[in-house]
Design an enzyme around this catalytic site. Structure first.
Site, PDB file in Angstrom:
ATOM      1  N   GLY A  70      79.040 -13.949 -51.974  1.00 25.56           N
ATOM      2  CA  GLY A  70      78.285 -12.723 -51.737  1.00 25.56           C
ATOM      3  C   GLY A  70      79.008 -11.827 -50.765  1.00 25.56           C
ATOM      4  O   GLY A  70      80.123 -12.123 -50.311  1.00 25.56           O
ATOM      5  N   CYS A  71      78.367 -10.731 -50.403  1.00 28.19           N
ATOM      6  CA  CYS A  71      79.028  -9.762 -49.522  1.00 28.19           C
ATOM      7  C   CYS A  71      79.179 -10.272 -48.104  1.00 28.19           C
ATOM      8  O   CYS A  71      80.002  -9.771 -47.339  1.00 28.19           O
ATOM      9  CB  CYS A  71      78.260  -8.434 -49.524  1.00 28.19           C
ATOM     10  N   THR A  72      78.392 -11.302 -47.721  1.00 23.47           N
ATOM     11  CA  THR A  72      78.508 -11.833 -46.365  1.00 23.47           C
ATOM     12  C   THR A  72      79.081 -13.248 -46.346  1.00 23.47           C
ATOM     13  O   THR A  72      79.074 -13.903 -45.318  1.00 23.47           O
ATOM     14  CB  THR A  72      77.134 -11.844 -45.660  1.00 23.47           C
ATOM     15  N   GLY A  73      79.555 -13.713 -47.505  1.00 23.26           N
ATOM     16  CA  GLY A  73      80.131 -15.047 -47.533  1.00 23.26           C
ATOM     17  C   GLY A  73      79.683 -15.826 -48.753  1.00 23.26           C
ATOM     18  O   GLY A  73      79.119 -15.264 -49.703  1.00 23.26           O
ATOM     19  N   CYS A 113      72.768  -8.736 -48.585  1.00 17.99           N
ATOM     20  CA  CYS A 113      73.921  -7.840 -48.589  1.00 17.99           C
ATOM     21  C   CYS A 113      73.540  -6.483 -48.027  1.00 17.99           C
ATOM     22  O   CYS A 113      72.409  -6.071 -48.146  1.00 17.99           O
ATOM     23  CB  CYS A 113      74.457  -7.674 -50.008  1.00 17.99           C
TER      24      CYS A 113
END
Length: 394
Positions: free
Chosen positions: A361-364, A394
């Site tokens: 995902g956008c944060t990991g 996100c």
């Protein structure tokens, strides 16, 4: 002759009184040793830094350990780095100096250093835990200990309740989980929130630049790299001009206050590192460390670390073949899982009859499951220790 001795004694007494009035420090001054051999910029670079530190702070005495040079500072003569380190250790152990600054010094396993930088975003000081040495051969255990070492250092420097963040590197989520368990057991940790909209105590690169936490937890190699970048990004890399050096070696049972400099450290960093060493001695970092380790142990630190390693051992030996459930459309995501455990988390869900896939995902890293099985999957993963019931949108 007797009259001359009396005059000298009286002169020293009056000078000490004058210094105490000027500095507000009554009693014995803090004495900081610094070895002068080994710098890439030469002995003179270290001596100038020492003289600058002494000029700025009259409440301490700087002692040079190395070859004889032209200076008003006290010198303990040593002809090479090995001899200088031995004399430094003896001065510390005998109480002749209360802290020391040196380069290229080997700490035992279990001891690592807490650096101190000035972040460029807002000019805020931040402790990086840790920057040299090895807290543990086990990466996540090392980072958990690094967090405690950072808290110890910050408290010794007068920050009563330092804020703590964990840099988003491999192992960060496991470290977060362990430290939150430690916190729940009674060892108080003041977790901070990222400046990014999604928040959380796992820090992004943005948080490094503005100094979001007082203590930034990371692995030592990353911490070492960060120290070099923060200290020399304005000079091209060969001359470290900013910050306070790589910091004191901290570890359970370790009682020498030894602060590390890089061989590339320039005069300003040398001076700052000496001041850092003096302030840590004044803050009685050795006693602070004992108190913090005792509190952490009461909060079951040893048990948490043991369980962590046992779980990793079990995971590495788990070669059981698992057939995944029937494939489903996976639009629900669970974040907060460390990338090194991502595939194991997916396998755990398969064992429990939930189809899952891994993703980023956008944060990991994320585990993807069907929307209608999201809550059940989160419950399974939380029980297995892969995540807390928190999600990073996100």
């Amino acid at each position: 002759m007797a009259d001359n001795n009396v005059k000298k004694m009286l002169g020293k007494v009056f000078n000490d009184i004058a210094d105490a009035i000027e500095t507000g420090q009554f009693g014995r001054k803090v004495r900081v040793g610094i070895t002068t051999l080994g710098s890439e910029h030469g002995v003179d670079n270290i001596v100038k830094g020492a003289e600058l530190a002494q000029e700025k702070d009259k409440s301490m005495e700087v002692v040079l350990i190395g070859p004889k040079v032209d200076t008003n500072l006290e010198i303990v003569e040593a002809n090479n780095e090995e001899e200088a380190h031995k004399k430094m250790e003896k001065l510390l152990d005998d109480g002749d100096i209360q802290s020391a600054v040196t380069m290229h010094y080997n700490f035992p396993i279990g001891v690592s250093t807490v650096g101190r930088v000035v972040t460029p975003g807002k000019g805020k000081e931040m402790f990086i835990a840790t920057t040299t040495g090895t807290s543990s051969p086990h990466r996540v255990e090392a980072m958990i200990k690094n967090g405690i070492y950072g808290i110890i250092t910050a408290k010794a420097m007068g920050i009563k309740n330092p804020s703590v963040g964990i840099l988003n590197v491999d192992g960060a989520r496991k470290v977060e989980s362990a430290l939150k368990e430690l916190n729940e057991n009674g060892y108080e940790i003041n977790f901070t929130e990222s400046i990014r909209a999604d928040g959380g105590s796992v820090m992004r690169g943005n948080d490094l630049l503005v100094g979001t936490p007082d203590v930034m937890i990371t692995d030592t190699l990353t911490g070492n790299l960060l120290m070099k970048i923060f200290s020399s990004f304005t000079t091209g890399g060969s001359y470290e001009a900013m910050g306070y050096g790589y910091g004191p070696g901290i570890g359970e049972g370790y009682e020498r206050t030894i602060i590390i400099l890089s061989r590339a450290s320039g005069v300003p960093v040398v001076a700052n590192a000496i001041q850092y060493a003096a302030d840590l001695a004044k803050g009685n970092i050795v006693q602070t460390a004992k108190e913090e380790f005792n509190k952490a142990k009461k909060a079951k630190l040893d048990e948490i670390l043991k369980n962590l390693k046992n779980k990793d051992k079990g995971t590495s030996e788990d070669t059981e073949e698992i057939t995944p459930p029937s494939k489903e459309v996976v639009t629900g995501s669970i974040s907060g899982i460390d990338i090194i455990e991502l595939e194991n988390a997916v396998r755990t869900l398969w064992k429990n009859g939930i189809y899952a896939e891994s993703g980023m995902g956008c944060t990991g890293p994320v585990v993807m499951v069907s929307e209608d099985k999201l809550n059940k999957a989160l419950e399974v993963l939380t029980k297995a220790g892969y995540t807390t019931k928190e999600s990073d949108p996100c």
